[in-house]
Design an enzyme around this catalytic site. Structure first.
Site, PDB file in Angstrom:
ATOM      1  CG  HIS A 164      -2.037  -0.981   1.112  1.00 43.04           C
ATOM      2  ND1 HIS A 164      -2.092  -1.924   0.119  1.00 43.04           N
ATOM      3  CD2 HIS A 164      -3.141  -1.170   1.864  1.00 43.04           C
ATOM      4  CE1 HIS A 164      -3.189  -2.649   0.270  1.00 43.04           C
ATOM      5  NE2 HIS A 164      -3.841  -2.217   1.321  1.00 43.04           N
ATOM      6  CE  LYS A 630     -12.986   6.956   0.204  1.00 41.72           C
ATOM      7  NZ  LYS A 630     -14.073   6.112  -0.299  1.00 41.72           N
TER       8      LYS A 630
END
Length: 986
Positions: A164, A630
């Site tokens: 990531h 998120k």
């Protein structure tokens, strides 16, 4: 630079004893920072001239004065200083601050290692959260030696390295910082002469000059294989030695506290099996990354094996050079002699004079033959690059598995133990044996990840071309699952061998075929897990099982076969074979809430039950912290994750399926970050009973695993927390109904506040005002240009909230000093709950004192609030094209920030944020003023960039000329610098 002045000073007169103690403890850190700062100052003067040095010092001084006492005139002077710099000088200033933070980070890491050594030397009391404190606590809890060994042997901890893109520091820079750290350690040697000290200083300055001449920003986006090399850096430099050292540390602590275990350890070689391993997604994670192909996955697997085999070759050479034991002086086991005779007789293609050692040195002769077999294996691994099929018959005599190599090492170990060589067996050989147990020939098991939508489209095409169903994707979920179940259980293949499938489908099939090749050639441990992103329904996992069946990775039981039915009964599937663990990711709030319903239907499915039976009725479930945060905000995400685990454990108990949770935690606080040990202790009771997996990604890797001492400390804390969780099993207090009700109410309130902020519209424009604000006041559109990862920052064009990835979402909010995802909505939730109940505040305080989950949530929240800065965030708000929008939205942010700080302090009973963690509190407090000049520079560069783009007829984002390209570079420099200063990216 003179360093962090507050760190450089000793305790001022009249300070309280705790502050005096903290300052004295940090005295060596102050000295290191002063030394490195002075060295950097020399480099700045030499490389940029006296003017650069004075500009940097003035900006630092003004920012420090602002933090000590806000003065509008001082801020105006700082703004004017930043705005007046010509672009080349401004870039140099940004680089100077960024490099300064790299050095401060290095000094802090060195100080952490120094503190651990102080604890180890003192031996008065073990360091908190250490291996030594763990074993002491096991004995204090009444566990005898056997019980302590059973508890520790039952641990299963897997840390998963991912690619990531949150590591902003280049590998080139990391290697230099690693070298600087080594010199910083050597500098502490009291036996060094003045000449040697001066030479160390010269070497360090040389490295600083190289850093100054090295661009912090990658010129091109890394390829997936570059990310493989980046991850291998940590295995090569640190983990290869530290991971076995952690296991040795546990066993030695056991022997110290349970002396009766020492004899057992001497006789058997070790007390515990491996309890902590590393795995990897790097080279296997293709979700949203078209660059990770089947060929890349095979290349990654070769790279992993090559590093492991090279390490074994080096270790075997060292042993061969050292082991001169002679049969004239010491006995040797019959097994070793028989093994040596067999190898010398049977190994083909070996030069007859390969072993020229004295016949009386059997250990050396055996090691020489082992070395030859390892060299053959490495050559075979190289040959795989030119074709996996063609390489199969070549390089006879090579080791076919790590088990063969380990068996030879065991023969050496046994002979030594039987013939007075215990000290020898416990040395280099013992460590090599542990390394083989931990790393095998595969180094780290590679996991494959793909988005469920890719599987669905491929299955639809396969079924349409085979005339099974014309439009699979149009079917309702129940019909999809029923159809897939029938096709999985039928032995007849559906896949057409020579059918011209579309490019996406062909690539997906190639991945499954690559997995089959790798398992055959490299061993089943090389690739054993397939992870499904956005797994909403049972069909999302059944599609993977169907594709596995079509490519030879799953074989159903023969018709009419009976097998173990499991607790729920039926469909045991004797004779079935299933090569891959198939893991769903629950990564949205809705997925977490529906998880029990979805997985209960999956566990009842006839085809999947055959798969479960083969795998011992065990199922791994991954929890997505990033996307859930998120999606719903900090408090709702954490609560839904907690509830999902609790309820899934109940489902597992009811169905006889043993659940293992894989925690997809990011590095930043807005993505599930924070201390790993704290997170483990905060998990629901029973959630680690079948093992635990946790992702390690981005800047977390360099922060935890760049320095050996830090790596050891990080890993021992994970072991400590997991073992403490196991020790408390059955004794953990049940979740009280009033706590659960309170969390449910607060989570719903925080969710509404978070979503309203992003999507409510008061301006009449398109989309939510908060989301529009985000795109205008953060450097989100520049983050992807950092080239820190091969995967794009967003799905599609990134203008929709759904398409924006969680990593750049958090990264951009962090850069603008809002840190919005890590705290927004919590203050409203705490206030609403406390004020609507007469005992609301008392109950919240009780929850904080007695419930590890709530305590961890608020403690992590404090770190986010301490790193956020509304004064600097206000500067970013001036970047918005709509001043009215910016003022309105920022007012909401600032009000919620103050509310959250206030209520967190009221619940915790602290006077200031992080009062319970004074070292962290001081580090953040002292770093913030030095990040400020970078933030002021970043705001300037962003504004100039947008003005230049707009003036060139663009949309305010596309760089039209060379000056804008220079501004782009300047922006990226400040992004790197702020990330280093805050020690967070995404």
């Amino acid at each position: 630079m003179n360093g962090l002045e507050a760190l450089e000073r000793g305790a001022p007169p009249g300070c309280d004893p705790e502050e005096r103690w903290l300052r004295e403890k940090q005295r060596p850190l102050r000295e290191d920072v002063r030394f490195l700062g002075a060295l950097l100052g020399e480099v700045l003067r030499e490389q940029g001239g006296e003017r650069l040095f004075q500009v940097v010092e003035r900006a630092r001084s003004l920012a420090k004065r602002l933090r000590h006492h806000y003065d509008e005139g001082v801020e105006q002077e700082l703004v004017e200083k930043v705005e007046s710099l010509d672009l080349p000088t401004a870039i140099q200033v940004a680089r100077a601050f960024g490099l300064y933070f790299q050095l401060v980070n290095l000094a802090e890491q060195h100080h952490r290692v120094r503190r651990k050594r102080d604890y180890d030397r003192a031996r008065r009391s073990p360091q908190p959260n250490s291996i030594e404190s763990l074993v002491r606590d096991l004995k204090a809890a009444g566990l005898d030696a056997d019980a302590a060994c059973r508890l520790l042997a039952g641990l299963s901890i897997e840390l998963v390295v991912t690619a990531h893109p949150t590591e902003a520091t280049r590998r080139t820079v990391l290697a230099i910082l690693r070298a600087l750290y080594g010199l910083l350690e050597r500098r502490e040697n009291p036996l060094l002469t003045p000449r040697e000290q001066e030479e160390l200083r010269r070497e360090m300055k040389e490295l600083l000059v190289i850093l100054w001449h090295t661009s912090e920003v990658r010129a091109t986006r890394p390829l997936p294989i570059d990310e493989v090399r980046q991850s291998l850096f940590y295995f090569d430099e640190t983990l290869w030695d530290v991971l076995p050292d952690v296991h040795v540390g546990v066993e030695r602590a056991l022997c110290r506290h349970y002396p009766e275990l020492a004899e057992r350890a001497a006789a058997t070689g070790r007390l515990l099996p491996p309890i902590l391993r590393f795995r990897s997604w790097v080279g296997g994670d293709r979700d949203g990354n078209p660059h990770v192909t089947a060929a890349v996955t095979l290349d990654a697997l070769r790279y992993y094996r090559d590093l492991a085999v090279r390490k074994y070759i080096l270790a075997t050479r060292r042993l061969m050079a050292r082991y001169g034991q002679s049969t004239r002086l010491v006995g040797v086991s019959p097994e070793l002699l028989a093994s040596l005779e067999r190898d010398e007789r049977d190994l083909p293609s070996r030069p007859p004079d390969f072993v020229r050692w004295d016949q009386s040195e059997p250990y050396r002769r055996k090691l020489a033959l082992m070395l030859w077999r390892l060299e053959q294996l490495r050559q075979h691994n190289v040959a795989l690059a030119s074709g996996w099929e063609r390489a199969e018959a070549a390089w006879e005599g090579r080791y076919r598995s790590a088990a063969e190599f380990l068996a030879d090492l065991r023969v050496l170990e046994k002979s030594l133990l039987e013939n007075g060589g215990e000290a020898v067996a416990r040395g280099m050989l013992g460590k090599l044996i542990r390394q083989v147990e931990l790393f095998g020939f595969h180094l780290a098991s590679l996991e494959i990840r793909q988005h469920s939508g890719v599987h669905g489209r491929a299955v639809a095409e396969i079924l349409a071309r085979s005339a099974v169903v014309p439009d699979y994707l149009a079917l309702p979920e129940e019909e999809r699952a029923a159809l897939l179940t029938r096709l999985i259980l039928e032995p007849r293949p559906v896949l057409l061998v020579d059918s011209p499938y579309g490019e996406e489908t062909q690539e997906l099939l190639a991945v499954f075929q690559a997995v089959r090749k790798a398992r055959t050639e490299l061993g089943p441990e090389a690739v054993d897990t397939y992870i499904v992103s956005m797994a909403h329904e049972p069909s999302d996992l059944l599609e993977v099982l169907f594709l596995a069946k079509e490519t030879g990775l799953f074989r159903p039981a023969a018709a009419g076969a009976n097998g173990s039915a499991g607790a729920a009964g039926g469909n045991g599937g004797a004779g079935a074979e299933s090569a891959l663990e198939i893991v769903p990711i629950l990564e949205t709030i809705d997925d977490l809430r529906r998880s029990v319903d979805s997985l209960s239907r999956l566990f009842a499915n006839a085809a999947f039950r055959q798969h479960l039976a083969v795998r011992g009725w065990a199922q791994e479930v991954m929890l997505g912290y990033s996307d859930s945060n998120k999606d719903g905000g900090y408090l709702p995400a954490n609560w839904e994750l907690y509830k999902a685990q609790k309820r899934l454990l109940e489902l597992g108990a009811a169905t006889g399926v043993r659940l293992k949770f894989f925690h997809g935690r990011g590095g930043a606080l807005g993505r599930g970050g924070g201390p790993t040990s704290r997170a483990i202790l905060a998990l629901p009771a029973g959630s680690t009973a079948n093992g635990i997996k946790i992702t390690e990604q981005g800047e977390v890797m360099s922060d935890r695993y760049l320095i050996p001492g830090i790596a050891f400390r990080s890993l021992e804390q994970v072991v400590w927390a997991t073992a403490r969780k196991a020790l408390a099993a059955g004794a953990e207090a049940a979740l009280r109904p009033e706590w659960e009700a309170a969390m449910e109410e607060m989570s719903a309130c925080a969710y509404r506040a978070y979503r309203d902020f992003l999507f409510a519209t008061a301006s009449g424009g398109q989309g939510g005002d908060g989301l529009r604000y985000f795109f205008e006041v953060t450097p989100i559109r520049h983050i992807d240009k950092l080239n820190i990862g091969s995967r794009p920052a967003a799905r599609r064009n990134g203008t929709r909230f759904e398409d924006l990835r969680a990593i750049p979402w958090v990264f951009a909010w962090t850069q603008s000093r809002h840190l919005f995802p890590a705290w927004y909505g919590v203050g409203t939730a705490l206030e609403s709950f406390a004020e609507q109940r007469h005992d609301g505040l008392a109950l919240l305080r009780e929850m904080y004192q007695e419930w590890p989950f709530f305590q961890a949530a608020l403690d992590n929240l404090q770190m986010a609030l301490a790193k956020a800065d509304m004064h600097i965030a206000r500067r970013y708000a001036t970047l918005a094209s709509d001043g009215g929008l910016a003022a309105r939205v920022f007012a909401l942010v600032e009000e919620e920030y103050r509310r959250t700080c206030s209520w967190v302090l009221r619940v915790t009973g602290e006077e200031e944020l992080l009062d319970q963690e004074p070292a962290l509190q001081q580090s953040i407090r002292l770093r913030n003023p030095y990040v400020d000049p970078l933030s002021y520079l970043q705001v300037r560069f962003l504004r100039q960039y947008r003005e230049a783009a707009a003036g060139g007829g663009g949309d305010g984002e596309a760089a039209p000329d060379a000056s804008s390209a220079a501004l782009e570079y300047a922006i990226l420099l400040t992004i790197n610098g702020v990330a280093a200063g805050l020690r967070n990216t995404g």
